[in-house]
Write an enzyme that holds these catalytic residues in place. Structure first.
Site, PDB file in Angstrom:
ATOM      1  N   CYS A 134       0.819  -1.220   0.000  1.00 58.57           N
ATOM      2  CA  CYS A 134       0.000   0.000   0.000  1.00 58.57           C
ATOM      3  C   CYS A 134       0.850   1.266   0.000  1.00 58.57           C
ATOM      4  O   CYS A 134       0.591   2.196  -0.774  1.00 58.57           O
ATOM      5  CB  CYS A 134      -0.939   0.022   1.190  1.00 58.57           C
ATOM      6  SG  CYS A 134      -0.152  -0.457   2.729  1.00 58.57           S
ATOM      7  N   HIS A 247      -3.147   6.306   4.605  1.00 59.69           N
ATOM      8  CA  HIS A 247      -1.732   6.609   4.864  1.00 59.69           C
ATOM      9  C   HIS A 247      -1.398   8.029   4.409  1.00 59.69           C
ATOM     10  O   HIS A 247      -2.025   8.550   3.478  1.00 59.69           O
ATOM     11  CB  HIS A 247      -0.835   5.660   4.071  1.00 59.69           C
ATOM     12  CG  HIS A 247      -0.792   4.240   4.559  1.00 59.69           C
ATOM     13  ND1 HIS A 247      -1.269   3.819   5.791  1.00 59.69           N
ATOM     14  CD2 HIS A 247      -0.319   3.134   3.937  1.00 59.69           C
ATOM     15  CE1 HIS A 247      -1.082   2.520   5.909  1.00 59.69           C
ATOM     16  NE2 HIS A 247      -0.514   2.058   4.799  1.00 59.69           N
TER      17      HIS A 247
HETATM   18  C1  2RA Z   1       0.872  -1.849   6.589  1.00 64.55           C
HETATM   19  N1  2RA Z   1       1.660  -2.087   4.327  1.00 64.55           N
HETATM   20  O1  2RA Z   1       0.391  -0.732   6.432  1.00 64.55           O
HETATM   21  C2  2RA Z   1       1.085  -2.784   5.449  1.00 64.55           C
HETATM   22  C3  2RA Z   1      -0.212  -3.420   5.066  1.00 64.55           C
HETATM   23  N2  2RA Z   1      -0.055  -4.354   4.045  1.00 64.55           N
HETATM   24  O2  2RA Z   1       1.193  -2.289   7.698  1.00 64.55           O
END
Ligand code: 2RA
Length: 339
Positions: A134, A247
């Site tokens: 991600c 994010h």
């Molecule tokens: C996280 N990238 O955010 C990982 C999830 N696949 O922990």
């Protein structure tokens, strides 16, 4: 008529988002199978006005399946994706199991669709296509349009990663801890060994011998594979922050050729899957809440890097929904490329 689809890990946060995205985008499936562990088998799964029953995942699950969307963890992908492939399915795998496998394309449809151009539906020959991590997807959605214009030589990424990346249980624990702390109670720490509410900490992925954690090295390695550029320099620091499902990433870029901030802003405004939120006067820039449950990645704080000469550097700030574009949407867009 359309492809037969199987959703593997359908009861998880990403599995549920697969269904949401398939429905939102009116994906033309002719049939759909809901697959999960023995524990979830037999439970009801309503979808698009029909009642499905979750089936236990077995090798036979993939007989007659054209597209299998996987998000059930690396060990399930390692065990079942090759079996699905043998049965002629095209697997789109959200786990990290096959991302760095030479024979497996690692694809962001807006960035490197050519990497999967040799893969055909119902060709009799199955395949695995890997969904990037991600934080990689969100980073490269914002930086690739600039890379295409002025060639990124070096990228420094600081991420602020949401609870959803650690799964639905982590999101629930963040909410529980927040209530507990506000009620003056001791926070329940089951998922993470330290308090998460009103706190932040280095990403929970294992730390490697070079001092980087696995999440940071995914950004380094996946960027080089997706851009097909083994020389681009990438370093990253990944932090888990008390945000639910989107994010945020601060990204510093060094270019081979000069690239001024106005040109960068115009290029990003035209880029597919990207919106620019960059209002200096009102101090309005991307936020995780603004992009949550949305498809587009938001970019702002676009500015010349004052530490670099001759417009060869830019700083940007990016937010993207981890479950949607960071996982489920990107995977469904890969499946759409097969239609
Ligand atoms: C996280 N990238 O955010 C990982 C999830 N696949 O922990």
């Amino acid at each position: 008529s359309g492809p037969s689809v199987a959703v593997v890990g359908v009861t998880g946060a990403v599995g549920q988002e697969f269904l949401q995205v398939l429905s939102d985008r009116d994906f033309p499936y002719r049939s759909i199978k809901m697959l999960a562990s023995k524990r979830s088998a037999g439970s009801r799964m309503p979808f698009q006005g029909k009642d499905y029953v979750v089936e236990e995942l077995t090798a036979e699950s993939f007989d007659g399946v054209d597209v299998a969307l996987f998000s059930a963890g690396g060990s399930v992908s390692k065990q079942f994706a090759p079996l699905a492939m043998e049965r002629g399915s095209i697997v789109v795998d959200n786990s990290s199991a096959f991302r760095m496998d030479e024979s497996v394309p690692l694809v962001i449809p807006e960035v490197n669709p050519e990497a999967m151009s040799h893969i055909r539906l119902r060709s009799g020959k199955g395949a695995i296509v890997a969904n990037p991590n991600c934080s990689t997807i969100i980073c490269l959605m914002a930086t690739t349009p600039l890379h295409r214009l002025a060639k990124v030589l070096r990228m420094v990424v600081s991420t602020y990663q949401a609870a959803s990346g650690a799964g639905a249980a982590a999101m629930q624990e963040l909410e529980l801890q927040t209530r507990e702390v506000l009620d003056g109670k001791q926070p329940t720490c089951n998922i993470f060994k330290q308090q998460y509410a009103f706190n932040l900490f280095s990403h929970n992925a294992p730390v490697l011998s070079n001092g980087y954690n696995e999440e940071e090295m995914k950004l380094v390695k996946e960027t080089r594979k997706i851009w097909n550029d083994k020389d681009v320099k990438v370093t990253a620091t990944c932090i888990r922050v008390p945000v639910m499902r989107a994010h945020a990433e601060s990204i510093n870029l060094q270019f081979e050729k000069p690239l001024d901030e106005d040109t960068a802003r115009e290029v990003l405004k035209k880029a597919a899957g990207v919106i620019v939120i960059d209002d200096r006067t009102s101090n309005i820039f991307p936020t995780p809440l603004e992009v949550s449950n949305k498809d587009d990645v938001a970019v702002g704080r676009i500015r010349q890097d004052v530490s670099q000469d001759g417009n060869h550097g830019l700083d940007v700030f990016v937010c993207g929904d981890q479950i949607r574009k960071g996982a489920a949407l990107n995977a469904v867009q890969i499946a759409e490329k097969l239609l």
